[in-house]
Design a protein around this motif. Structure first.
Motif, PDB file in Angstrom:
ATOM      1  N   VAL A 469       0.768  -1.071  -0.023  1.00 25.68           N
ATOM      2  CA  VAL A 469      -0.071  -0.156   0.018  1.00 25.68           C
ATOM      3  C   VAL A 469       0.922   1.398  -0.094  1.00 25.68           C
ATOM      4  O   VAL A 469       2.031   1.280   0.692  1.00 25.68           O
ATOM      5  CB  VAL A 469      -0.815  -0.127   1.335  1.00 25.68           C
ATOM      6  N   GLU A 470       0.355   2.270  -0.711  1.00 31.63           N
ATOM      7  CA  GLU A 470       1.174   3.633  -0.669  1.00 31.63           C
ATOM      8  C   GLU A 470      -0.017   4.749  -0.243  1.00 31.63           C
ATOM      9  O   GLU A 470      -1.002   4.473  -0.864  1.00 31.63           O
ATOM     10  CB  GLU A 470       1.558   4.067  -2.024  1.00 31.63           C
ATOM     11  N   SER A 471       0.244   5.522   0.525  1.00 30.71           N
ATOM     12  CA  SER A 471      -0.833   6.299   1.271  1.00 30.71           C
ATOM     13  C   SER A 471       0.123   7.504   1.904  1.00 30.71           C
ATOM     14  O   SER A 471       0.847   7.493   2.201  1.00 30.71           O
ATOM     15  CB  SER A 471      -1.553   5.612   2.540  1.00 30.71           C
ATOM     16  N   THR A 472      -0.997   8.877   1.443  1.00 29.05           N
ATOM     17  CA  THR A 472      -0.739  10.060   2.001  1.00 29.05           C
ATOM     18  C   THR A 472      -1.854  10.398   2.941  1.00 29.05           C
ATOM     19  O   THR A 472      -2.856  10.751   2.448  1.00 29.05           O
ATOM     20  CB  THR A 472      -0.298  10.796   0.931  1.00 29.05           C
ATOM     21  N   PRO A 473      -1.558  10.626   3.945  1.00 31.59           N
ATOM     22  CA  PRO A 473      -2.882  11.181   5.052  1.00 31.59           C
ATOM     23  C   PRO A 473      -3.450  12.299   4.368  1.00 31.59           C
ATOM     24  O   PRO A 473      -2.801  13.304   4.339  1.00 31.59           O
ATOM     25  CB  PRO A 473      -2.244  11.329   6.045  1.00 31.59           C
ATOM     26  N   GLY A 474      -4.798  12.192   4.363  1.00 32.94           N
ATOM     27  CA  GLY A 474      -5.519  13.323   3.656  1.00 32.94           C
ATOM     28  C   GLY A 474      -5.499  13.303   2.220  1.00 32.94           C
ATOM     29  O   GLY A 474      -6.426  14.240   1.637  1.00 32.94           O
ATOM     30  N   ARG A 475      -4.862  12.551   1.593  1.00 24.78           N
ATOM     31  CA  ARG A 475      -4.914  12.287   0.064  1.00 24.78           C
ATOM     32  C   ARG A 475      -5.144  11.080  -0.582  1.00 24.78           C
ATOM     33  O   ARG A 475      -5.186  11.038  -1.712  1.00 24.78           O
ATOM     34  CB  ARG A 475      -3.618  13.117  -0.508  1.00 24.78           C
ATOM     35  N   GLY A 476      -5.636   9.989   0.278  1.00 23.94           N
ATOM     36  CA  GLY A 476      -5.926   8.645  -0.372  1.00 23.94           C
ATOM     37  C   GLY A 476      -4.835   7.701  -0.318  1.00 23.94           C
ATOM     38  O   GLY A 476      -3.943   8.074   0.276  1.00 23.94           O
ATOM     39  N   SER A 477      -5.276   6.739  -0.569  1.00 22.28           N
ATOM     40  CA  SER A 477      -4.545   5.450  -0.478  1.00 22.28           C
ATOM     41  C   SER A 477      -4.303   4.721  -1.982  1.00 22.28           C
ATOM     42  O   SER A 477      -5.213   4.713  -2.688  1.00 22.28           O
ATOM     43  CB  SER A 477      -4.739   4.622   0.408  1.00 22.28           C
ATOM     44  N   ARG A 478      -3.315   3.952  -2.311  1.00 21.93           N
ATOM     45  CA  ARG A 478      -3.150   3.061  -3.414  1.00 21.93           C
ATOM     46  C   ARG A 478      -2.908   1.856  -2.924  1.00 21.93           C
ATOM     47  O   ARG A 478      -1.697   1.426  -2.594  1.00 21.93           O
ATOM     48  CB  ARG A 478      -2.257   3.670  -4.454  1.00 21.93           C
ATOM     49  N   PHE A 479      -3.762   0.670  -3.085  1.00 21.56           N
ATOM     50  CA  PHE A 479      -3.337  -0.674  -2.723  1.00 21.56           C
ATOM     51  C   PHE A 479      -2.916  -1.381  -3.957  1.00 21.56           C
ATOM     52  O   PHE A 479      -3.794  -1.032  -5.193  1.00 21.56           O
ATOM     53  CB  PHE A 479      -4.443  -1.325  -2.082  1.00 21.56           C
ATOM     54  N   TRP A 480      -2.047  -2.030  -3.992  1.00 19.65           N
ATOM     55  CA  TRP A 480      -1.585  -2.904  -5.424  1.00 19.65           C
ATOM     56  C   TRP A 480      -0.939  -4.151  -5.035  1.00 19.65           C
ATOM     57  O   TRP A 480      -0.620  -4.421  -3.781  1.00 19.65           O
ATOM     58  CB  TRP A 480      -0.395  -1.887  -5.677  1.00 19.65           C
ATOM     59  N   PHE A 481      -0.996  -4.913  -6.079  1.00 13.75           N
ATOM     60  CA  PHE A 481      -0.300  -6.432  -6.105  1.00 13.75           C
ATOM     61  C   PHE A 481       0.011  -6.674  -7.249  1.00 13.75           C
ATOM     62  O   PHE A 481      -0.414  -6.277  -8.331  1.00 13.75           O
ATOM     63  CB  PHE A 481      -1.463  -7.315  -5.310  1.00 13.75           C
ATOM     64  N   GLU A 482       1.200  -7.483  -7.314  1.00 14.57           N
ATOM     65  CA  GLU A 482       1.955  -7.625  -8.503  1.00 14.57           C
ATOM     66  C   GLU A 482       1.947  -9.453  -8.582  1.00 14.57           C
ATOM     67  O   GLU A 482       2.189 -10.169  -7.446  1.00 14.57           O
ATOM     68  CB  GLU A 482       3.427  -7.362  -8.542  1.00 14.57           C
ATOM     69  N   LEU A 483       1.657  -9.841  -9.446  1.00 14.74           N
ATOM     70  CA  LEU A 483       1.729 -11.369  -9.879  1.00 14.74           C
ATOM     71  C   LEU A 483       2.664 -11.752 -11.192  1.00 14.74           C
ATOM     72  O   LEU A 483       2.977 -10.884 -11.884  1.00 14.74           O
ATOM     73  CB  LEU A 483       0.079 -11.893 -10.607  1.00 14.74           C
ATOM     74  N   PRO A 484       3.462 -12.893 -10.808  1.00 16.46           N
ATOM     75  CA  PRO A 484       4.327 -13.169 -11.787  1.00 16.46           C
ATOM     76  C   PRO A 484       3.614 -13.715 -13.325  1.00 16.46           C
ATOM     77  O   PRO A 484       2.484 -13.911 -13.284  1.00 16.46           O
ATOM     78  CB  PRO A 484       4.990 -14.272 -11.166  1.00 16.46           C
ATOM     79  N   GLY A 485       4.289 -13.454 -14.096  1.00 19.53           N
ATOM     80  CA  GLY A 485       3.836 -13.719 -15.725  1.00 19.53           C
ATOM     81  C   GLY A 485       3.225 -15.139 -15.511  1.00 19.53           C
ATOM     82  O   GLY A 485       2.124 -15.162 -16.295  1.00 19.53           O
ATOM     83  N   GLY A 486       3.882 -15.938 -15.410  1.00 23.52           N
ATOM     84  CA  GLY A 486       3.595 -17.362 -15.493  1.00 23.52           C
ATOM     85  C   GLY A 486       4.420 -18.472 -15.214  1.00 23.52           C
ATOM     86  O   GLY A 486       5.813 -17.935 -14.906  1.00 23.52           O
ATOM     87  N   PRO A 487       4.100 -19.814 -15.502  1.00 27.64           N
ATOM     88  CA  PRO A 487       5.103 -20.677 -14.979  1.00 27.64           C
ATOM     89  C   PRO A 487       6.257 -20.726 -15.966  1.00 27.64           C
ATOM     90  O   PRO A 487       6.092 -20.377 -17.369  1.00 27.64           O
ATOM     91  CB  PRO A 487       4.198 -22.010 -15.156  1.00 27.64           C
ATOM     92  N   MET A 488       7.450 -20.765 -15.689  1.00 27.62           N
ATOM     93  CA  MET A 488       8.507 -20.644 -16.295  1.00 27.62           C
ATOM     94  C   MET A 488       8.807 -19.393 -17.161  1.00 27.62           C
ATOM     95  O   MET A 488       9.313 -19.221 -18.380  1.00 27.62           O
ATOM     96  CB  MET A 488       8.813 -21.817 -17.467  1.00 27.62           C
ATOM     97  N   GLY A 489       8.286 -18.256 -16.699  1.00 33.05           N
ATOM     98  CA  GLY A 489       8.501 -17.040 -17.018  1.00 33.05           C
ATOM     99  C   GLY A 489       7.394 -16.948 -18.247  1.00 33.05           C
ATOM    100  O   GLY A 489       7.626 -15.533 -18.843  1.00 33.05           O
ATOM    101  N   ARG A 490       6.579 -17.478 -18.380  1.00 28.92           N
ATOM    102  CA  ARG A 490       5.374 -17.158 -19.472  1.00 28.92           C
ATOM    103  C   ARG A 490       4.587 -16.102 -19.057  1.00 28.92           C
ATOM    104  O   ARG A 490       4.093 -15.976 -17.689  1.00 28.92           O
ATOM    105  CB  ARG A 490       4.716 -18.580 -19.471  1.00 28.92           C
ATOM    106  N   SER A 491       4.044 -15.175 -20.050  1.00 30.55           N
ATOM    107  CA  SER A 491       3.211 -14.254 -19.485  1.00 30.55           C
ATOM    108  C   SER A 491       2.093 -14.124 -20.923  1.00 30.55           C
ATOM    109  O   SER A 491       2.275 -14.939 -21.778  1.00 30.55           O
ATOM    110  CB  SER A 491       3.988 -13.207 -19.642  1.00 30.55           C
TER     111      SER A 491
END
Length: 491
Positions: A469-491
């Motif tokens: 999460v990235e957030s600044t009090p009074g200016r909102g928040s940004r929740f994020w998540f990242e997933l790998p491309g796929g098995p054996m580097g597949r995307s």
């Protein structure tokens, strides 16, 4: 209740401290004793070798005098000729006294013509053996003991004329006299040995105490922890095996303290979450039973009770699902999941949920965002939890924005709101169960169970991804998540 008093290790006479001390003392004693024995042997050998060299020099010096023209021949023809016997007798006597040894001069045939301190005739068998062998190696202390009556260090030198042996000079010094010169060195060696043993004992005591002191401290800390004091820590010493053990013990104690603190907080949070709807249901049921609610309001009361029961059921379901996720008991149905479809579906569901009076739901998707190797139902669940959390704290008209973007290593999802934000001290804990960052982030009435972010984190981890999460009090928040491309580097 089963007593634990007898479950620990039995107390023995030899503690670890005394075992270490005993082993060190044993080694400390054996090493000096062995060194002293070897040293004395080498010292005795060196003294004998030095004495033999000195005696050989004496014998060689006399032999060089005898090799002068006519000296040995004169002694052999007539001992008193031309005063040769008298002069050579003086030479032999002086040399013998200087070396502290018996000197014998023999001519061809083994006849002893000169000697110091002994009857020449008594020495003839011994010297004859030298001439017969034709080698100095035949001279030894056993023969000296047989002739002289005491063990001796013996050396000899041939007397040569025209390239052949014509006589011999034999020198023998008592072995006890030779060893007397090594007495001081031996005493010094023994004193050094005794001082080494004493120093070793002192070092053994210090070493044993140094090794066992942190172990005793750890044992006392374990006893305190077993009694419920989880704040116990031990002093970490040098970076040796004991120091590493102490550091590992402190880390274990800290983790145990955190785990038990988290368990206490979880139990308190569950009790609070269960108590609120149960109290509400109990109150309404009592009011209905006692007729305190008008008949026209009864239907509304039943709806409230049903809603509280639904909230309890959802809380229990979420707890059960989180427990399975944390235990790794959830099987993911991984496949090529379209990123755009999952984001659009989560946005549409949020629009239906908030209705016209809620915050605006926006979607930002670049062209060709593609697919991701994931369980689409679980990723939709994560997006839905993040969007619910965002809409809950975003005042109308919003917006709440959903994004997805392609990364070299996979796909990044984001949910951004314009709510009150989260303080820096609370960002690390927002994914904990039931954690409430601050009053501004408290769950409104009828809100979620407080487990949505914790469930989202475990689902992302099960996919091998990361969440934050990235957030600044009074200016909102940004929740994020990242997933790998796929098995054996597949995307």
């Amino acid at each position: 209740m089963t007593s634990l008093a007898g479950t620990g290790p039995r107390r023995r006479f030899w503690s670890l401290r005394w075992k270490v001390f005993g082993a060190f003392v044993l080694v400390s004693l054996l090493a000096p004793v062995l060194a002293a024995a070897i040293g004395q042997h080498l010292l005795a050998g060196a003294v004998l070798a030095q004495t033999r060299v000195h005696l050989r020099g004496t014998a060689t010096s006399i032999a060089r005098v005898l090799e002068r023209p006519g000296v040995l021949a004169a002694l052999e023809r007539h001992p008193a000729a031309a005063g040769v016997h008298s002069r050579m007798e003086t030479v032999v006597q002086v040399a013998g006294q200087a070396a502290g040894a018996t000197v014998a001069v023999a001519v061809s045939g083994g006849r002893v013509v000169l000697s110091s301190g002994r009857d020449p005739a008594a020495l003839e068998p011994w010297v004859h053996q030298v001439l017969r062998d034709g080698s100095l190696s035949a001279v030894g202390s056993r023969r000296a003991a047989a002739v002289l009556g005491y063990p001796a260090v013996v050396a000899a030198s041939d007397v040569r004329a025209h390239g052949r042996v014509v006589g011999a000079v034999v020198v023998a010094r008592p072995l006890r006299e030779a060893r007397r010169g090594a007495a001081f060195a031996q005493q010094l060696l023994l004193r050094s040995w005794a001082a080494g043993i004493l120093l070793s004992l002192l070092l053994g005591v210090a070493l044993a105490a140094g090794i066992t002191r942190p172990l005793r401290a750890m044992a006392q800390a374990v006893e305190a922890i077993s009694g419920g004091d989880f704040r116990q820590r031990v002093l970490v010493g040098p970076a040796d095996e004991v120091g590493l053990l102490a550091a590992a013990f402190n880390r274990m104690a800290e983790r145990l303290d955190r785990v038990l603190s988290a368990r206490r907080e979880l139990l308190a949070a569950i009790s609070h979450e269960l108590r609120t709807p149960l109290t509400s249901v109990q109150g309404f049921v009592s009011a209905l039973r006692e007729g305190l609610i008008a008949p026209e309001a009864a239907e509304r009361t039943y709806d409230i009770i049903e809603g509280e029961i639904f909230r309890l059921r959802r809380l229990i379901d979420d707890l059960f699902e989180l427990a399975k996720l944390e235990a790794g008991q959830v099987t993911l149905s991984l496949q090529e999941a379209p990123v755009a479809e999952m984001v659009e579906a989560a946005a549409e569901r949020a629009r239906v949920r908030v209705g016209r009076g809620g915050p605006e739901i926006a979607v930002e998707l670049p062209a060709g965002v593609g697919n991701v190797w994931a369980d689409p139902d679980r990723i939709f669940q994560v997006l839905d939890n993040l969007v619910q959390n965002a809409t809950r704290f975003t005042p109308p008209p919003g917006p709440v924005t959903l994004r997805a973007s392609r990364l070299p290593s996979g796909v990044r999802f984001e949910v951004e709101d314009v709510g009150p934000g989260i303080a820096a001290a609370d960002r690390e804990r927002v994914f904990e169960r039931f954690y409430t960052a601050e009053p501004s982030r408290s769950r409104p009435a009828g809100g979620g169970t407080g487990l949505g972010l914790a469930i989202a984190r475990e689902i992302v981890r099960a996919h091998g991804g990361t969440i934050g999460v990235e957030s600044t009090p009074g200016r909102g928040s940004r929740f994020w998540f990242e997933l790998p491309g796929g098995p054996m580097g597949r995307s």
